[in-house]
Write a protein that holds these residues in place. Structure first.
Motif, PDB file in Angstrom:
ATOM      1  N   ASN A  42       0.817  -1.209   0.000  1.00  0.00           N
ATOM      2  CA  ASN A  42       0.000   0.000   0.000  1.00  0.00           C
ATOM      3  C   ASN A  42       0.856   1.267   0.000  1.00  0.00           C
ATOM      4  N   LEU A  43       2.160   1.108   0.054  1.00  0.00           N
ATOM      5  CA  LEU A  43       3.091   2.233   0.040  1.00  0.00           C
ATOM      6  C   LEU A  43       3.402   2.607  -1.404  1.00  0.00           C
ATOM      7  N   ASP A  44       3.271   3.876  -1.748  1.00  0.00           N
ATOM      8  CA  ASP A  44       3.618   4.329  -3.096  1.00  0.00           C
ATOM      9  C   ASP A  44       5.137   4.427  -3.177  1.00  0.00           C
ATOM     10  N   HIS A  45       5.749   3.438  -3.801  1.00  0.00           N
ATOM     11  CA  HIS A  45       7.206   3.357  -3.882  1.00  0.00           C
ATOM     12  C   HIS A  45       7.805   4.447  -4.762  1.00  0.00           C
ATOM     13  N   THR A  46       6.996   5.148  -5.532  1.00  0.00           N
ATOM     14  CA  THR A  46       7.505   6.254  -6.361  1.00  0.00           C
ATOM     15  C   THR A  46       7.647   7.531  -5.553  1.00  0.00           C
ATOM     16  N   LYS A  47       7.081   7.555  -4.349  1.00  0.00           N
ATOM     17  CA  LYS A  47       7.096   8.775  -3.527  1.00  0.00           C
ATOM     18  C   LYS A  47       8.152   8.748  -2.419  1.00  0.00           C
ATOM     19  N   VAL A  48       8.736   7.582  -2.147  1.00  0.00           N
ATOM     20  CA  VAL A  48       9.724   7.491  -1.068  1.00  0.00           C
ATOM     21  C   VAL A  48      11.099   7.941  -1.555  1.00  0.00           C
ATOM     22  N   ASP A  49      11.939   8.298  -0.597  1.00  0.00           N
ATOM     23  CA  ASP A  49      13.266   8.827  -0.913  1.00  0.00           C
ATOM     24  C   ASP A  49      14.312   8.117  -0.059  1.00  0.00           C
ATOM     25  N   ALA A  50      14.816   7.009  -0.563  1.00  0.00           N
ATOM     26  CA  ALA A  50      15.819   6.217   0.163  1.00  0.00           C
ATOM     27  C   ALA A  50      17.155   6.941   0.180  1.00  0.00           C
TER      28      ALA A  50
END
Length: 155
Positions: A11-19
């Motif tokens: 359910n996490l939008d992986h395009t919005k995270v910043d590793a």
């Protein structure tokens, strides 16, 4: 993502995270205890990933070394996408403490001279390890220590 999934990370939008980052990904409450699961994201999803020998060795070292710093580690597990790990703790939701635990553990990786349990008796694929690869991943994560608390890209 119209349909809500059972798995939190789906359910996490992986395009919005910043590793890289570390975030509380969920908690499961039992009758007496609570398990807290943390997402330790090392690589930017869908842009980079850890190579398997380095990831495998880092998993062995984090699993072993983390327990030298914290008595409530339940598990450290690599993500199948090879972009990070999940850390599970029992009855401990101290986020700052988790950051400190990960930092100490990664520093132990940099000081290591061998990969724990890197043999055919204790490991299911002992030929797939890289101490140098694990150290490279740990060093890169530590270089970005100041960014671990920032989870999402600025819009």
């Amino acid at each position: 993502m119209a349909q809500k999934m059972n798995v939190e990370s789906f359910n996490l939008d992986h395009t919005k995270v910043d590793a890289p980052y570390i975030r509380l990904a969920g908690k499961v409450e039992g009758t007496k205890d609570t398990i807290y699961k943390y997402d330790i994201r090392i690589c930017q999803p869908n842009e980079e990933h850890m190579d398997m020998p380095g990831l495998h060795s880092l998993e062995h070292m984090m699993a072993e070394f983390s327990r030298n710093h914290h008595e409530r580690v339940v598990d450290i597990s690599p993500m199948g996408c090879q972009t990070g790990f999940y850390l599970s703790l029992i009855n401990d939701d101290d986020y700052e403490g988790v950051l400190d635990l990960v930092e100490k553990t990664l520093r132990d990786v940099l000081d290591a001279t061998e990969v724990p349990a890197c043999n055919v008796v204790q490991c299911g694929w002992a030929a797939s390890h890289s101490l140098a690869g694990a150290k490279e991943i740990a060093a890169a994560m530590l270089e970005n220590r100041s960014e671990w608390e920032k989870i999402f890209k600025e819009e």
